[in-house]
Design a protein around this motif. Sequence first.
Motif, PDB file in Angstrom:
ATOM      1  N   MET A  59      17.142  48.486  56.595  1.00 54.91           N
ATOM      2  CA  MET A  59      17.603  48.610  57.982  1.00 54.91           C
ATOM      3  C   MET A  59      19.100  48.321  58.045  1.00 54.91           C
ATOM      4  O   MET A  59      19.586  47.312  57.532  1.00 54.91           O
ATOM      5  CB  MET A  59      16.840  47.633  58.871  1.00 54.91           C
ATOM      6  N   LYS A  60      19.845  49.207  58.683  1.00 53.98           N
ATOM      7  CA  LYS A  60      21.286  49.067  58.752  1.00 53.98           C
ATOM      8  C   LYS A  60      21.675  47.922  59.684  1.00 53.98           C
ATOM      9  O   LYS A  60      21.025  47.670  60.698  1.00 53.98           O
ATOM     10  CB  LYS A  60      21.936  50.374  59.234  1.00 53.98           C
ATOM     11  N   ASP A  61      22.756  47.247  59.333  1.00 53.59           N
ATOM     12  CA  ASP A  61      23.276  46.133  60.124  1.00 53.59           C
ATOM     13  C   ASP A  61      24.787  46.314  60.212  1.00 53.59           C
ATOM     14  O   ASP A  61      25.552  45.684  59.474  1.00 53.59           O
ATOM     15  CB  ASP A  61      22.918  44.799  59.453  1.00 53.59           C
ATOM     16  N   PRO A  62      25.251  47.192  61.111  1.00 54.33           N
ATOM     17  CA  PRO A  62      26.678  47.547  61.111  1.00 54.33           C
ATOM     18  C   PRO A  62      27.605  46.378  61.386  1.00 54.33           C
ATOM     19  O   PRO A  62      28.732  46.352  60.873  1.00 54.33           O
ATOM     20  CB  PRO A  62      26.780  48.607  62.215  1.00 54.33           C
ATOM     21  N   GLU A  63      27.158  45.386  62.167  1.00 54.31           N
ATOM     22  CA  GLU A  63      28.046  44.265  62.477  1.00 54.31           C
ATOM     23  C   GLU A  63      28.199  43.322  61.293  1.00 54.31           C
ATOM     24  O   GLU A  63      29.286  42.778  61.060  1.00 54.31           O
ATOM     25  CB  GLU A  63      27.547  43.534  63.719  1.00 54.31           C
ATOM     26  N   LEU A  64      27.155  43.155  60.503  1.00 52.99           N
ATOM     27  CA  LEU A  64      27.274  42.393  59.266  1.00 52.99           C
ATOM     28  C   LEU A  64      28.073  43.177  58.238  1.00 52.99           C
ATOM     29  O   LEU A  64      28.945  42.624  57.550  1.00 52.99           O
ATOM     30  CB  LEU A  64      25.895  42.044  58.715  1.00 52.99           C
ATOM     31  N   ASP A  65      27.795  44.480  58.133  1.00 56.48           N
ATOM     32  CA  ASP A  65      28.547  45.310  57.180  1.00 56.48           C
ATOM     33  C   ASP A  65      30.041  45.269  57.479  1.00 56.48           C
ATOM     34  O   ASP A  65      30.869  45.249  56.559  1.00 56.48           O
ATOM     35  CB  ASP A  65      28.044  46.761  57.234  1.00 56.48           C
ATOM     36  N   LEU A  66      30.385  45.263  58.770  1.00 56.53           N
ATOM     37  CA  LEU A  66      31.797  45.213  59.155  1.00 56.53           C
ATOM     38  C   LEU A  66      32.445  43.931  58.639  1.00 56.53           C
ATOM     39  O   LEU A  66      33.561  43.958  58.107  1.00 56.53           O
ATOM     40  CB  LEU A  66      31.918  45.303  60.677  1.00 56.53           C
ATOM     41  N   LEU A  67      31.750  42.815  58.745  1.00 57.01           N
ATOM     42  CA  LEU A  67      32.278  41.550  58.240  1.00 57.01           C
ATOM     43  C   LEU A  67      32.413  41.581  56.720  1.00 57.01           C
ATOM     44  O   LEU A  67      33.422  41.126  56.167  1.00 57.01           O
ATOM     45  CB  LEU A  67      31.384  40.390  58.672  1.00 57.01           C
ATOM     46  N   LEU A  68      31.415  42.106  56.035  1.00 56.12           N
ATOM     47  CA  LEU A  68      31.496  42.173  54.580  1.00 56.12           C
ATOM     48  C   LEU A  68      32.676  43.041  54.137  1.00 56.12           C
ATOM     49  O   LEU A  68      33.328  42.757  53.121  1.00 56.12           O
ATOM     50  CB  LEU A  68      30.185  42.711  54.003  1.00 56.12           C
ATOM     51  N   GLU A  69      32.962  44.095  54.917  1.00 56.17           N
ATOM     52  CA  GLU A  69      34.113  44.957  54.586  1.00 56.17           C
ATOM     53  C   GLU A  69      35.429  44.212  54.784  1.00 56.17           C
ATOM     54  O   GLU A  69      36.330  44.295  53.942  1.00 56.17           O
ATOM     55  CB  GLU A  69      34.074  46.218  55.445  1.00 56.17           C
ATOM     56  N   THR A  70      35.584  43.500  55.894  1.00 52.68           N
ATOM     57  CA  THR A  70      36.851  42.790  56.109  1.00 52.68           C
ATOM     58  C   THR A  70      37.038  41.682  55.072  1.00 52.68           C
ATOM     59  O   THR A  70      38.154  41.419  54.622  1.00 52.68           O
ATOM     60  CB  THR A  70      36.927  42.200  57.528  1.00 52.68           C
ATOM     61  N   LEU A  71      35.936  41.041  54.675  1.00 48.16           N
ATOM     62  CA  LEU A  71      36.028  39.980  53.675  1.00 48.16           C
ATOM     63  C   LEU A  71      36.410  40.516  52.299  1.00 48.16           C
ATOM     64  O   LEU A  71      36.990  39.793  51.479  1.00 48.16           O
ATOM     65  CB  LEU A  71      34.696  39.235  53.576  1.00 48.16           C
ATOM     66  N   SER A  72      36.081  41.768  52.025  1.00 49.19           N
ATOM     67  CA  SER A  72      36.382  42.342  50.708  1.00 49.19           C
ATOM     68  C   SER A  72      37.850  42.719  50.560  1.00 49.19           C
ATOM     69  O   SER A  72      38.311  43.021  49.455  1.00 49.19           O
ATOM     70  CB  SER A  72      35.504  43.568  50.462  1.00 49.19           C
ATOM     71  N   ILE A  73      38.600  42.685  51.658  1.00 50.90           N
ATOM     72  CA  ILE A  73      40.020  43.041  51.626  1.00 50.90           C
ATOM     73  C   ILE A  73      40.844  41.765  51.565  1.00 50.90           C
ATOM     74  O   ILE A  73      40.744  40.899  52.433  1.00 50.90           O
ATOM     75  CB  ILE A  73      40.406  43.865  52.875  1.00 50.90           C
ATOM     76  N   ASP A  74      41.664  41.651  50.544  1.00 56.22           N
ATOM     77  CA  ASP A  74      42.512  40.472  50.361  1.00 56.22           C
ATOM     78  C   ASP A  74      43.653  40.521  51.382  1.00 56.22           C
ATOM     79  O   ASP A  74      44.539  41.376  51.302  1.00 56.22           O
ATOM     80  CB  ASP A  74      43.065  40.465  48.940  1.00 56.22           C
ATOM     81  N   SER A  75      43.607  39.609  52.360  1.00 59.69           N
ATOM     82  CA  SER A  75      44.695  39.530  53.335  1.00 59.69           C
ATOM     83  C   SER A  75      45.349  38.154  53.284  1.00 59.69           C
ATOM     84  O   SER A  75      45.740  37.582  54.310  1.00 59.69           O
ATOM     85  CB  SER A  75      44.179  39.814  54.755  1.00 59.69           C
ATOM     86  N   THR A  76      45.480  37.641  52.068  1.00 60.40           N
ATOM     87  CA  THR A  76      46.173  36.368  51.876  1.00 60.40           C
ATOM     88  C   THR A  76      47.550  36.437  52.536  1.00 60.40           C
ATOM     89  O   THR A  76      48.219  37.478  52.492  1.00 60.40           O
ATOM     90  CB  THR A  76      46.325  36.067  50.375  1.00 60.40           C
ATOM     91  N   TRP A  77      47.933  35.346  53.153  1.00 54.93           N
ATOM     92  CA  TRP A  77      49.238  35.139  53.760  1.00 54.93           C
ATOM     93  C   TRP A  77      50.320  36.046  53.148  1.00 54.93           C
ATOM     94  O   TRP A  77      50.678  35.910  51.993  1.00 54.93           O
ATOM     95  CB  TRP A  77      49.584  33.684  53.516  1.00 54.93           C
ATOM     96  N   GLY A  78      50.775  37.041  53.919  1.00 55.98           N
ATOM     97  CA  GLY A  78      51.795  37.976  53.458  1.00 55.98           C
ATOM     98  C   GLY A  78      51.244  39.322  53.024  1.00 55.98           C
ATOM     99  O   GLY A  78      52.011  40.278  52.846  1.00 55.98           O
ATOM    100  N   LEU A  79      49.904  39.426  52.885  1.00 51.42           N
ATOM    101  CA  LEU A  79      49.282  40.666  52.413  1.00 51.42           C
ATOM    102  C   LEU A  79      48.361  41.265  53.484  1.00 51.42           C
ATOM    103  O   LEU A  79      47.320  41.820  53.162  1.00 51.42           O
ATOM    104  CB  LEU A  79      48.480  40.406  51.135  1.00 51.42           C
ATOM    105  N   GLU A  80      48.763  41.176  54.745  1.00 48.39           N
ATOM    106  CA  GLU A  80      47.865  41.564  55.837  1.00 48.39           C
ATOM    107  C   GLU A  80      47.788  43.071  56.076  1.00 48.39           C
ATOM    108  O   GLU A  80      46.875  43.544  56.770  1.00 48.39           O
ATOM    109  CB  GLU A  80      48.309  40.895  57.149  1.00 48.39           C
ATOM    110  N   LYS A  81      48.712  43.844  55.530  1.00 51.46           N
ATOM    111  CA  LYS A  81      48.847  45.248  55.910  1.00 51.46           C
ATOM    112  C   LYS A  81      47.579  46.051  55.658  1.00 51.46           C
ATOM    113  O   LYS A  81      47.149  46.845  56.509  1.00 51.46           O
ATOM    114  CB  LYS A  81      50.028  45.890  55.175  1.00 51.46           C
ATOM    115  N   GLU A  82      46.949  45.875  54.487  1.00 47.79           N
ATOM    116  CA  GLU A  82      45.765  46.676  54.167  1.00 47.79           C
ATOM    117  C   GLU A  82      44.644  46.416  55.168  1.00 47.79           C
ATOM    118  O   GLU A  82      43.971  47.355  55.624  1.00 47.79           O
ATOM    119  CB  GLU A  82      45.281  46.371  52.752  1.00 47.79           C
ATOM    120  N   LEU A  83      44.428  45.178  55.529  1.00 51.04           N
ATOM    121  CA  LEU A  83      43.379  44.865  56.499  1.00 51.04           C
ATOM    122  C   LEU A  83      43.739  45.403  57.873  1.00 51.04           C
ATOM    123  O   LEU A  83      42.869  45.933  58.587  1.00 51.04           O
ATOM    124  CB  LEU A  83      43.145  43.351  56.556  1.00 51.04           C
TER     125      LEU A  83
END
Length: 381
Positions: free
Chosen positions: A1-25
């Motif tokens: 069963m799809k869970d788009p709101e959880l999937d959205l969080l897992l996607e944002t967490l997979s992108i490294d947005s460490t201080w100074g690297l926010e552009k990709e996110l």
Amino acid sequence: MKDPELDLLLETLSIDSTWGLEKELAEFIADRMEGWGVDDVRLVESMPGRHSVGGRLRGTGGGKSLLLNGHLDTYEVSPDWTRDPFGPVVEDGKIYGAGIADMKAATTASLAVMRRIALSGSRPKGDVVFQGVSCHFEGGVGTRSLLEAGFTADGAICGEPTDNTIGTVHRGAAYLKITTYGKQAHTSAKELGLNAIETMEPILAGMRRLEGTMPYVVHPELPGGPNLNIGTIRGGTKHNQVPDRCEMTCDIRLLPSQDPYDVKLQAEQMIADLKAEDPRIEATVEFSDHWLSGPRLPYEIDKSSPISAAVAEAAVRAGAQPVYRGIQFWTDMVPLKQFGIPAVNIGPGTPPYSWADEWVELAKYREIIDIYAHAVNLWCN
């Protein structure tokens, strides 16, 4: 069963947005909002190479607008992680991922609400505005840049980690840089020099005394008085050279009754008193550049204010008990207030906020989405 709101969080967490690297996110979020049909989506370069993202869902008219604010930047990953910090997983009711508590869970929850509304085919009366900000750790630089770009509203919710309790008050901070000045000489002729590290020693002791003596008014939601951390100290060039300067930086966390500018004056007076006893002491007190990029003033709004009441009712409608709790750290509610936008804070996550194997309870993530969604309905209609 799809869970788009959880999937959205897992996607944002997979992108490294460490201080100074926010552009990709920021680009990822902009792409998602455009795909859902959010009306106004824009990337804003808040500092060189560091992008924030704003989005606006236009209401049908006649209602107040609500802004949902969350930062994209996260702290550097601890080497103590036992799992992939950017390979998020769900285990035993917890979601693990770098920056999830501070504060990707709340930022993504705001994004999930934008998705719900955009895809529902039904709009509230007032606009709903999303701010995904970079440069939060510079003192709200990203929030100010988005506000200046037009992503404003009549009220706002920030999502810093408070375990889904409502924060209407938080501490401020003074980041001070104190420099002592001496005279360089060789160890073999040290009597011709003046050791700036030695003249810093009484100042360090004086700052520790100041922590316990500076005046303040007790706040029932922020227990204790001001607290001070001496964070860095640098001095000298070589072991065999008398150092001509020494620099100390400190972080002083303040109560709403205190003003950072007054605290700086108190530190200067303390040093003047020391100099009266020891004329060798020459020192300057400055705010650090990091503080000046966004002064960390305290914040407080009345619990009976309309935005606070709306969020409390939203929590009830989401099946949660509204609990008010003071916040020990600084939030972007300050720049929002400076732009005339009343705000409260509520978001998932518990202390210590940024740590190895960082997690947020899945139930708290789902709960905060519902609270934000109910807040939109209450405020914007």
